[in-house]
Scaffold this motif. Structure first.
Motif, short mmCIF file in Angstrom:
data_model
loop_
_atom_site.label_atom_id
_atom_site.label_comp_id
_atom_site.label_asym_id
_atom_site.label_seq_id
_atom_site.Cartn_x
_atom_site.Cartn_y
_atom_site.Cartn_z
N GLY A 1 37.12 40.04 60.62
CA GLY A 1 36.90 41.34 61.33
C GLY A 1 37.72 42.27 60.49
N GLY A 2 37.93 42.08 59.01
CA GLY A 2 38.43 42.84 58.41
C GLY A 2 39.84 43.43 58.55
N ALA A 3 40.45 42.56 58.97
CA ALA A 3 42.15 42.66 59.12
C ALA A 3 42.84 42.83 57.99
CB ALA A 3 42.72 41.42 60.19
N LEU A 4 42.31 42.42 56.85
CA LEU A 4 43.17 42.30 55.59
C LEU A 4 42.36 42.93 54.54
CD1 LEU A 4 44.44 38.80 55.39
CD2 LEU A 4 45.85 40.68 55.90
N ASP A 5 41.52 43.78 54.89
CA ASP A 5 40.59 44.85 54.05
C ASP A 5 41.61 45.99 53.63
OD1 ASP A 5 38.53 43.28 54.80
OD2 ASP A 5 37.23 45.00 55.74
N GLY A 6 41.54 46.27 52.11
CA GLY A 6 42.45 47.06 51.53
C GLY A 6 43.76 46.58 51.25
N TYR A 7 44.20 45.21 51.55
CA TYR A 7 45.43 44.80 51.47
C TYR A 7 45.28 43.94 50.05
CZ TYR A 7 50.01 42.61 52.47
OH TYR A 7 51.17 42.18 52.59
N PRO A 8 45.71 44.61 49.09
CA PRO A 8 45.63 43.72 47.53
C PRO A 8 46.34 42.52 47.73
CG PRO A 8 47.08 45.59 47.32
CD PRO A 8 46.84 45.81 48.73
N LEU A 9 47.18 42.13 48.32
CA LEU A 9 47.98 40.85 48.13
C LEU A 9 47.13 39.72 48.80
CD1 LEU A 9 51.59 41.52 48.99
CD2 LEU A 9 50.56 41.34 46.90
N ALA A 10 46.03 40.30 49.67
CA ALA A 10 45.16 39.14 50.07
C ALA A 10 44.13 38.89 48.76
CB ALA A 10 44.39 39.76 51.33
N VAL A 11 43.83 39.73 48.02
CA VAL A 11 43.14 39.39 46.71
C VAL A 11 43.74 38.60 46.02
CG1 VAL A 11 41.92 40.36 45.17
CG2 VAL A 11 41.83 41.58 47.29
N ALA A 12 45.20 38.82 45.66
CA ALA A 12 46.02 37.98 44.98
C ALA A 12 46.10 36.53 45.33
CB ALA A 12 47.15 38.78 44.91
N VAL A 13 46.19 36.27 46.69
CA VAL A 13 46.27 35.17 47.25
C VAL A 13 44.90 34.29 47.13
CG1 VAL A 13 46.27 33.80 49.53
CG2 VAL A 13 48.17 35.68 48.96
N GLU A 14 43.93 34.97 47.15
CA GLU A 14 42.72 34.28 46.96
C GLU A 14 42.31 33.92 45.44
OE1 GLU A 14 37.74 35.31 47.12
OE2 GLU A 14 39.20 36.68 47.51
N ALA A 15 43.14 34.75 44.37
CA ALA A 15 42.86 34.48 43.14
C ALA A 15 43.92 33.20 42.85
CB ALA A 15 43.68 35.85 42.38
N ASP A 16 45.17 33.18 43.44
CA ASP A 16 45.68 32.13 43.17
C ASP A 16 45.19 30.73 43.68
OD1 ASP A 16 48.56 31.05 42.36
OD2 ASP A 16 48.61 30.32 44.36
N LEU A 17 44.54 30.69 44.93
CA LEU A 17 43.88 29.67 45.25
C LEU A 17 42.79 29.07 44.46
CD1 LEU A 17 43.86 30.44 49.05
CD2 LEU A 17 45.32 28.51 48.03
N VAL A 18 41.99 30.13 44.16
CA VAL A 18 40.84 29.93 43.29
C VAL A 18 41.38 29.46 41.90
CG1 VAL A 18 38.99 30.93 41.78
CG2 VAL A 18 39.26 31.71 44.25
N ALA A 19 42.54 29.96 41.36
CA ALA A 19 43.20 29.09 40.05
C ALA A 19 43.36 27.89 40.41
CB ALA A 19 44.36 30.10 39.74
N GLN A 20 43.89 27.53 41.45
CA GLN A 20 44.13 26.14 41.87
C GLN A 20 42.86 25.11 41.70
OE1 GLN A 20 46.85 25.11 45.10
NE2 GLN A 20 47.23 27.37 45.05
N GLN A 21 41.55 25.98 41.86
CA GLN A 21 40.34 24.92 41.95
C GLN A 21 39.93 24.91 40.43
OE1 GLN A 21 38.12 27.19 45.05
NE2 GLN A 21 38.33 25.49 46.12
N SER A 22 40.75 25.59 39.58
CA SER A 22 40.28 25.61 38.14
C SER A 22 39.20 26.54 37.63
CB SER A 22 40.12 24.10 37.52
OG SER A 22 41.03 23.17 37.66
N ASP A 23 38.97 27.48 38.56
CA ASP A 23 38.04 28.38 38.01
C ASP A 23 38.72 29.64 37.47
OD1 ASP A 23 35.91 30.44 38.06
OD2 ASP A 23 35.27 30.18 40.10
N ARG A 24 39.11 29.55 36.38
CA ARG A 24 39.94 30.43 35.79
C ARG A 24 39.45 31.87 35.53
NH1 ARG A 24 44.06 27.72 32.87
NH2 ARG A 24 44.19 29.40 31.05
#
Length: 408
Positions: free
Chosen positions: A353-376
């Motif tokens: 529903g767009g609850a975290l749209d415009g919230y940069p830390l949500a993007v940072a969390v996604e980045a961290d989780l993706v890094a854990q999947q080795s997609d550097r």
């Protein structure tokens, strides 16, 4: 400044930190005049700075300050004809000797607690509650409060005046509510302290305000023994603040939790936090957050962190107080406890529903989780995107460092 003057200044600061709220609270109760109470308390501190270097620090510094402030209030009211009707009220403030220090068994539910509840009354706007608490209960200067809220000193002076006027015109009672009313009002008081701590603890915040929040939480915990959420909030503050000296490297750059030198964490604060947490006997929003913070504070290393326990605590917190930010933190916890796929699934739910749209830390969390999947490559791109959106320079630097690490 000479040695004697420096020692006297330290004694004034120490005595003022303890006595100032008691003096202001007592004078407000008796005179009903907030400005007079604050002015007299400040003047007592000024007089102490002038006299103590030569006269020596009195045996009862707090009582000395109370006496000077009380006498100043009496003098002001005597000179103001319109206030003469209040003079009889001052009899209770005019003992022959200095105000005695509280005894070990003295009932500490006093004017300071009434003052905190008055400053945090729901009739006032949330930011007005924080500002008035800082000014009246903590004795923070108007100029420093103005810097916290990014306004001019004159603007903050007007806001504080409006808040005091609102208290008077609305007939806000100078008392601690009882029974069901206390349960209704206490969360609002704790929310003010939480906001105050957060404003001091964020990457570009003013650390002194986090210190004030801790001091007020300690005071509230002492004045309201047996209130689990008060003890939980104090524990949360202490666990978080124990890392203050380790949050930046030698160059001043922000360090994420796993990169911090745990040897620099404040063990005394952690021990005090654990003692406070031991007095928490129910499940509430601050209790769950304190338990989560305790897991981090007591882990010997990042790898030893009990992420399953943190994930379970976030599950409970999400059930008790659901919010997009809680959902985001829950995704992080599950990602570390059960794998990045589990975290990304919960992140998707939190973003619904767009609850975290415009919230940069949500993007940072996604980045961290993706890094854990080795997609550097994708993770680095996401970290750079988050860095472009944050407003904090310290957070931007930390995110760009993460991106650079992944790109190397």
């Amino acid at each position: 400044m000479g040695t004697g003057a420096a020692a006297a200044a330290e004694a004034v600061a120490a005595a003022g930190a303890e006595a100032y709220p008691r003096i202001v609270a007592t004078l407000i109760r008796v005179t009903g005049d907030w400005a007079l109470a604050e002015d007299c308390a400040q003047e007592a501190l000024t007089v102490a700075l002038e006299r103590w270097p030569g006269d020596g620090v009195p045996a009862n510094p707090g009582g000395w300050l109370m006496t000077v402030a009380r006498n100043r209030a009496i003098d002001v009211l005597r000179r103001a004809a319109v206030e003469r009707r209040k003079l009889h009220d001052l009899a209770v403030l005019a003992p022959a000797d200095a105000e005695p220090a509280p005894g070990a068994g003295e009932d500490v539910v006093d004017d300071r607690l009434r003052l905190i509840f008055t400053c945090c009354h729901p009739a006032l706007a949330p930011e007005a509650r924080v500002a008035l608490t800082l000014r009246t209960v903590c004795g923070v200067s108007t100029a420093d409060i103005a810097r916290l809220f990014l306004v001019t000193e004159s603007t903050m002076t007007r806001r504080l005046t409006r808040a005091r006027t609102r208290i008077k015109e609305a007939g806000i009672p100078y008392r601690v509510p009882a029974g069901p009313a206390l349960a209704e009002r206490l969360p609002g008081v704790l929310a003010v302290l939480y906001l105050l701590f957060t404003r001091g603890y964020v990457a570009d915040g003013e650390p002194a305000f986090a210190d004030e929040a801790i001091r007020l939480a300690r005071l509230l915990d002492r004045l309201m023994p047996g209130q689990s959420e008060v003890a939980a909030l104090l524990a949360l503050f202490l666990f978080q603040h124990s890392r203050a000296d380790a949050r930046r490297d030698a160059a001043g750059y922000l360090l994420t939790l796993e990169r911090q030198d745990r040897g620099r964490w404040d063990r005394a604060a952690i021990t005090e936090g654990l003692d406070a947490l031991a007095r928490v006997h129910h499940d509430g929003p601050y209790a769950w957050q304190a338990r989560i913070a305790a897991c981090h504070a007591t882990a010997a290393s990042a790898e030893a962190t009990d992420w399953p326990a943190i994930a379970r605590a976030y599950d409970s917190l999400a059930g008790d107080r659901p919010s997009p930010v809680v959902g985001l933190n829950r995704a992080v916890a599950h990602g570390y406890a059960y794998g990045p796929a589990a975290g990304l699934a919960l992140l998707g739910a939190a973003r619904a529903g767009g609850a975290l749209d415009g919230y940069p830390l949500a993007v940072a969390v996604e980045a961290d989780l993706v890094a854990q999947q080795s997609d550097r490559v994708r993770a680095a791109t996401l970290f750079r995107r988050a860095a472009a959106e944050v407003t904090s320079a310290a957070e931007r630097r930390a995110l760009l460092d993460r991106a650079a690490d992944l790109a190397s």
